[in-house]
Design a protein around this motif. Structure first.
Motif, short mmCIF file in Angstrom:
data_model
loop_
_atom_site.label_atom_id
_atom_site.label_comp_id
_atom_site.label_asym_id
_atom_site.label_seq_id
_atom_site.Cartn_x
_atom_site.Cartn_y
_atom_site.Cartn_z
N LEU A 32 41.49 74.11 31.80
CA LEU A 32 40.71 73.18 32.61
C LEU A 32 39.23 73.58 32.53
CD1 LEU A 32 43.68 73.10 33.96
CD2 LEU A 32 42.48 71.82 35.69
N THR A 33 38.57 73.09 31.50
CA THR A 33 37.16 73.39 31.27
C THR A 33 36.36 72.09 31.32
OG1 THR A 33 37.53 73.22 28.89
CG2 THR A 33 37.63 75.43 29.86
N ARG A 37 39.88 66.27 28.87
CA ARG A 37 40.53 65.06 29.35
C ARG A 37 41.82 65.44 30.08
NH1 ARG A 37 40.54 59.56 27.20
NH2 ARG A 37 42.47 58.53 27.80
N LEU A 38 41.97 64.94 31.31
CA LEU A 38 43.16 65.16 32.12
C LEU A 38 43.84 63.82 32.35
CD1 LEU A 38 41.55 67.34 34.94
CD2 LEU A 38 42.69 68.17 32.90
N CYS A 39 45.15 63.76 32.21
CA CYS A 39 45.90 62.55 32.52
C CYS A 39 46.90 62.88 33.62
CB CYS A 39 46.63 62.03 31.29
SG CYS A 39 45.49 61.43 30.01
N VAL A 40 46.89 62.08 34.68
CA VAL A 40 47.77 62.32 35.82
C VAL A 40 49.18 61.87 35.47
CG1 VAL A 40 48.19 61.83 38.25
CG2 VAL A 40 45.84 62.02 37.42
N VAL A 51 49.28 67.26 36.01
CA VAL A 51 48.36 66.66 35.04
C VAL A 51 48.66 67.19 33.64
CG1 VAL A 51 46.50 66.30 36.71
CG2 VAL A 51 46.59 68.42 35.43
N ASP A 52 48.42 66.34 32.67
CA ASP A 52 48.55 66.73 31.27
C ASP A 52 47.16 67.17 30.81
OD1 ASP A 52 48.23 66.07 28.28
OD2 ASP A 52 50.40 66.10 28.56
N SER A 56 49.72 70.20 27.55
CA SER A 56 50.57 70.96 28.46
C SER A 56 50.47 70.35 29.85
CB SER A 56 50.11 72.42 28.55
OG SER A 56 50.25 73.05 27.31
N ARG A 57 51.54 70.49 30.61
CA ARG A 57 51.54 69.99 31.98
C ARG A 57 51.23 71.12 32.94
NH1 ARG A 57 56.18 65.33 32.34
NH2 ARG A 57 55.16 63.99 30.80
#
Length: 75
Positions: A32-33, A37-40, A51-52, A56-57
Motif C-alpha cells: 500500500l504505497t 490502485r486498490l479495488c474493493v 481490497v485487492d 493480493s487481497r
C-alpha cells in the motif's frame, strides 16, 4: 476521500496514509504505497474491508480505513 467511503467493486488510487510510522511502514511493506490502485472486494457495515492490491487481497480494519486517503481511479 477516505478509503472507508469506497464501495464494493470500486477502484481507487491511494494518495496518503495518515497514521503512525510503524503502521504506515507495515502497510507500505504490504504494497500500500502512494499511487497504487486498490479495488474493493468486500465491504460491509461491520468487520474489515477486503481490497485487492497488486494481485493480493488485504483485509483492513475499520480504524485504519478512515486514515487512508484515496481518489477515484480513472477507467
Amino acid at each position: 476521500m477516505s478509503l472507508i467511503e469506497a464501495k464494493k467493486g470500486q477502484c481507487v488510487i491511494l494518495e496518503n496514509i495518515e497514521y503512525g510510522h510503524k503502521v504506515k511502514k507495515k502497510l507500505q511493506d504490504m504494497g500500500l504505497t502512494p499511487g497504487v490502485r486498490l479495488c474493493v472486494v468486500s465491504s460491509g457495515l461491520f468487520g474489515p474491508m477486503i481490497v485487492d492490491v497488486r494481485g493480493s487481497r488485504v483485509a483492513l480494519g475499520r480504524g485504519i480505513l478512515g486514515k487512508i486517503t484515496v481518489r477515484n481511479a480513472e477507467a
